[in-house]
Design an enzyme around this catalytic site. Structure first.
Site, PDB file in Angstrom:
ATOM      1  N   LYS A 143       0.875  -1.183   0.000  1.00  0.00           N
ATOM      2  CA  LYS A 143       0.000   0.000   0.000  1.00  0.00           C
ATOM      3  C   LYS A 143       0.899   1.216   0.000  1.00  0.00           C
ATOM      4  O   LYS A 143       1.985   1.185   0.566  1.00  0.00           O
ATOM      5  CB  LYS A 143      -0.854   0.014   1.264  1.00  0.00           C
ATOM      6  CG  LYS A 143      -1.915  -1.034   1.253  1.00  0.00           C
ATOM      7  CD  LYS A 143      -3.078  -0.611   2.110  1.00  0.00           C
ATOM      8  CE  LYS A 143      -4.102  -1.717   2.181  1.00  0.00           C
ATOM      9  NZ  LYS A 143      -4.439  -2.087   3.545  1.00  0.00           N
TER      10      LYS A 143
ATOM     11  N   HIS B 280       0.275   7.008   2.659  1.00  0.00           N
ATOM     12  CA  HIS B 280      -0.539   8.200   2.483  1.00  0.00           C
ATOM     13  C   HIS B 280      -0.504   9.041   3.745  1.00  0.00           C
ATOM     14  O   HIS B 280       0.108   8.651   4.737  1.00  0.00           O
ATOM     15  CB  HIS B 280      -1.965   7.846   2.049  1.00  0.00           C
ATOM     16  CG  HIS B 280      -2.716   7.037   3.051  1.00  0.00           C
ATOM     17  ND1 HIS B 280      -3.355   7.605   4.117  1.00  0.00           N
ATOM     18  CD2 HIS B 280      -2.901   5.700   3.155  1.00  0.00           C
ATOM     19  CE1 HIS B 280      -3.918   6.659   4.833  1.00  0.00           C
ATOM     20  NE2 HIS B 280      -3.649   5.485   4.275  1.00  0.00           N
TER      21      HIS B 280
ATOM     22  N   HIS C 108      -0.644   8.144   7.510  1.00  0.00           N
ATOM     23  CA  HIS C 108       0.482   7.609   8.286  1.00  0.00           C
ATOM     24  C   HIS C 108       1.484   8.672   8.727  1.00  0.00           C
ATOM     25  O   HIS C 108       2.518   8.349   9.308  1.00  0.00           O
ATOM     26  CB  HIS C 108       1.211   6.511   7.496  1.00  0.00           C
ATOM     27  CG  HIS C 108       0.570   5.161   7.645  1.00  0.00           C
ATOM     28  ND1 HIS C 108      -0.283   4.644   6.702  1.00  0.00           N
ATOM     29  CD2 HIS C 108       0.622   4.249   8.631  1.00  0.00           C
ATOM     30  CE1 HIS C 108      -0.717   3.461   7.114  1.00  0.00           C
ATOM     31  NE2 HIS C 108      -0.182   3.195   8.277  1.00  0.00           N
TER      32      HIS C 108
HETATM   33  N1  ARG Z   1      -0.272  -1.540  10.250  1.00  0.00           N
HETATM   34  C1  ARG Z   1      -1.277  -1.038  11.137  1.00  0.00           C
HETATM   35  C2  ARG Z   1      -2.098   0.031  10.414  1.00  0.00           C
HETATM   36  O1  ARG Z   1      -1.621   0.644   9.480  1.00  0.00           O
HETATM   37  C3  ARG Z   1      -0.715  -0.422  12.398  1.00  0.00           C
HETATM   38  C4  ARG Z   1       0.063  -1.357  13.286  1.00  0.00           C
HETATM   39  C5  ARG Z   1       0.265  -0.782  14.634  1.00  0.00           C
HETATM   40  N2  ARG Z   1       1.076  -1.577  15.489  1.00  0.00           N
HETATM   41  C6  ARG Z   1       0.702  -2.689  16.134  1.00  0.00           C
HETATM   42  N3  ARG Z   1       1.566  -3.319  16.850  1.00  0.00           N
HETATM   43  N4  ARG Z   1      -0.516  -3.150  16.026  1.00  0.00           N
HETATM   44  O2  ARG Z   1      -3.228   0.279  10.809  1.00  0.00           O
END
Ligand code: ARG
Length: 569
Positions: free
Chosen positions: A131, A134, A137
């Site tokens: 992805k 964007h 983040h």
């Molecule tokens: N990849 C996830 C997202 O973009 C966030 C992960 C956050 N960290 C975790 N340990 N769950 O929503």
């Protein structure tokens, strides 16, 4: 120097002389000192009823007696007003002590070593494979980066983790799509965009052709079973995504100590499931395995699906345990959007039920949503703003402004990059993190408003004043800093350590962002009202030292939120 603590000590010493002493400690007295709302009430005020019980006297009696007792070279006056002690700092001494503390401590001014020997793990940015990066983040990346720097500033060992979203059935579909329609060179050249196209096509065609979904599932199974071809493609998707994201991280100046993402925990969930079973926490529910959280007012945590597949939270349980075992953290922070609030409450509760007392050291640092020029972002409706595009646009807008305002500047590209990136990041870190933010060009790139460019510009102004002044070896005359404008700068400089500490304790980088604006505004006001390069050398030296202290502190504040401070703009 810590004026509050010194005044607290004066209060206690005077109480001893006047009344034979009170059983109180200086830190508590210091904490009770207030910042009065207006200057007639002095710089600090102490409500004497706080001592009434210990001294068995009325507040009025105490304040009258102590006002007569207290003398110190840094206090010009101590007044007793209806049970309050009002302290007036001697302006010159105040300026002298603060400015000298800032300059002598240099880079370290504002910090202490309260974190020595302690470790914090920070999970931030945590982007998803295949992805594009964007602006949703941006907050996690920059709040996490700022906290990382703040913790280090206070002597902590910080471990930055990019918990990659690199697991899920969608990766099986992507491989299936790639095998059908993709080719190596196109993806290698086009990066994540090409992968997204393949995925979109897959989903569109799968609506007509159910067999495609079976193909996707089969490829996912092959990834899970460790099939070499599947893994090779998958790892390659990952490296393409990270190369794309790497460009953004380079622009932002963000780094990580670990990229252990969801797939890293494939072989680390078994022991977690075992412990959950042993402790009698797992319950069957329609074939799935759950932890019942009803007693805690939460929906159940789904640990294993009925087909045995693990979930996001299963991986996070393994990750939390792994981080404790590997880094032995004193704190573990997750900088993730507030939409995941329930997920983290469930996660921490399950860890606690598993008997891990360190569950209390885990914390979700939540933040609000980002919109763009009044429009919410939506992948599905194609309203999406890529961070790289946003940063590049900010850089070229800054480039144009610089071209117009300072055509003579050397390294315009470098400065445009610092200012453009700075504008975007500053904007993201300006409000309390929990507030939603609406990104707007006018507000982010303004050189006059409460923006990154404005603060950077003030820093460059300080540099220019100092450059033009050259050497000045006169003895500073700090009486020259007793005007209200200089005193405002001094007061803000004095507040920097406290601001940093609160920002750390509240995980709130915005406190530093706002502080930098306040300090920049105070310095600019001083600069407009008072000439620095006056003939009188003692005055000139004092004003130059104030300028140097402001410059150093603005630069440090910017550094803590992850920004550069150009010397010329
Ligand atoms: N990849 C996830 C997202 O973009 C966030 C992960 C956050 N960290 C975790 N340990 N769950 O929503």
């Amino acid at each position: 120097m810590d004026f509050k603590l010194s005044i607290a000590n004066e209060i206690l010493a005077a109480a001893k002389r006047a009344f034979g002493g009170a059983e109180l400690n200086a830190a508590d007295v210091a904490a009770a000192l207030e910042l009065p709302p207006n200057p007639e009430m002095g710089d600090y005020a102490f409500p004497c009823f706080k001592l009434s019980k210990a001294l068995r006297k009325s507040p009025m009696m105490i304040s009258d007696a102590l006002a007569a007792e207290i003398r110190a070279d840094y206090l010009s006056r101590v007044k007793s007003v209806k049970g309050y002690l009002n302290f007036f700092l001697d302006r010159a001494t105040y300026a002298e002590r603060v400015v000298e503390a800032v300059l002598s401590q240099g880079e370290r001014y504002g910090s202490d070593d309260s974190g020595a020997g302690k470790t914090v793990v920070l999970d931030y940015s945590s982007i998803n494979i295949a992805k594009r990066f964007h602006i949703g983040h941006l907050s996690t990346t920059m709040i996490g980066n700022a906290l990382y720097k703040l913790y280090q500033f206070f002597g902590w060992r910080a471990v930055g983790v990019n918990h990659l979203g690199d697991w899920g059935t969608q990766f099986g579909k992507m491989i299936a799509a790639y095998k059908r329609w993709g080719d190596h060179d196109t993806v290698a050249r086009g990066g994540v965009d090409e992968m997204v196209k393949l995925y979109v096509r897959f989903n569109a065609e799968a609506k007509e052709n159910e067999a495609l979904n079976d193909e996707g599932r089969a490829w996912f199974k092959r990834i899970e079973d460790g099939d070499p071809e599947a893994l090779e493609i998958f790892e390659w998707f990952k490296s393409v995504t990270l190369a794309d994201a790497g460009r953004v991280y380079d622009l932002l100046g963000v780094k990580f100590d670990s990229y252990a993402g969801e797939s890293f925990y494939n072989d680390k969930m078994g022991p977690i499931i075992e412990i959950l079973k042993e402790k009698g926490l797992l319950k069957e529910d329609k074939g799935a395995q759950i932890v019942d959280l009803e007693p805690y007012g939460m929906p159940p945590a789904l640990i294993l699906r009925s087909d045995g597949a693990t979930l996001y939270i299963t991986r996070d349980l393994a990750a939390a345990k792994y981080r404790k075992d590997t880094y032995n953290f004193d704190k573990s922070l997750y900088v993730v959007a507030y939409q995941q609030d329930l997920h983290f409450r469930q996660l921490f509760k399950v860890l606690e039920l598993m008997g891990y007392d360190w569950a209390k050291d885990c914390e979700h640092v939540a933040f609000g949503m980002v919109s763009y020029e009044g429009q919410s972002l939506s992948t599905r409706e194609g309203r999406i703003v890529y961070l790289e595009d946003l940063l590049n646009e900010a850089i070229s807008k800054s480039r144009a402004i610089i071209e117009e305002k300072s055509p003579e500047l050397e390294d315009k590209d470098g400065v445009a990059r610092q200012v453009g990136v700075g504008a975007v990041v500053f904007f993201a870190l300006y409000n309390n993190r929990i507030k939603d933010i609406d990104f707007s060009w006018d507000r982010a790139l303004n050189f006059d408003g409460e923006t990154g460019p404005y603060v950077m510009y003030t820093h460059a102004r300080c540099c220019s004043v100092l450059r033009k002044a050259g050497e000045c070896d006169a003895e500073p005359d700090f009486k020259a800093l007793d005007d209200p404008e200089a005193q405002d700068v001094v007061r803000l400089l004095e507040q920097f350590p406290e601001t940093c500490k609160s920002a750390l304790n509240k995980s709130e980088p915005s406190m530093i962002t706002r502080y930098s604006v306040d300090l920049a505004q105070a310095y600019n006001k001083f600069y407009y009202e008072h000439k620095v390069m006056v003939d009188e050398q003692g005055t000139r030296k004092a004003r130059l030292m104030l300028t140097e202290a402001a410059k150093q502190t603005i630069a440090k504040a910017l550094d803590l939120i992850g920004l550069d401070a150009p010397e010329r703009m």
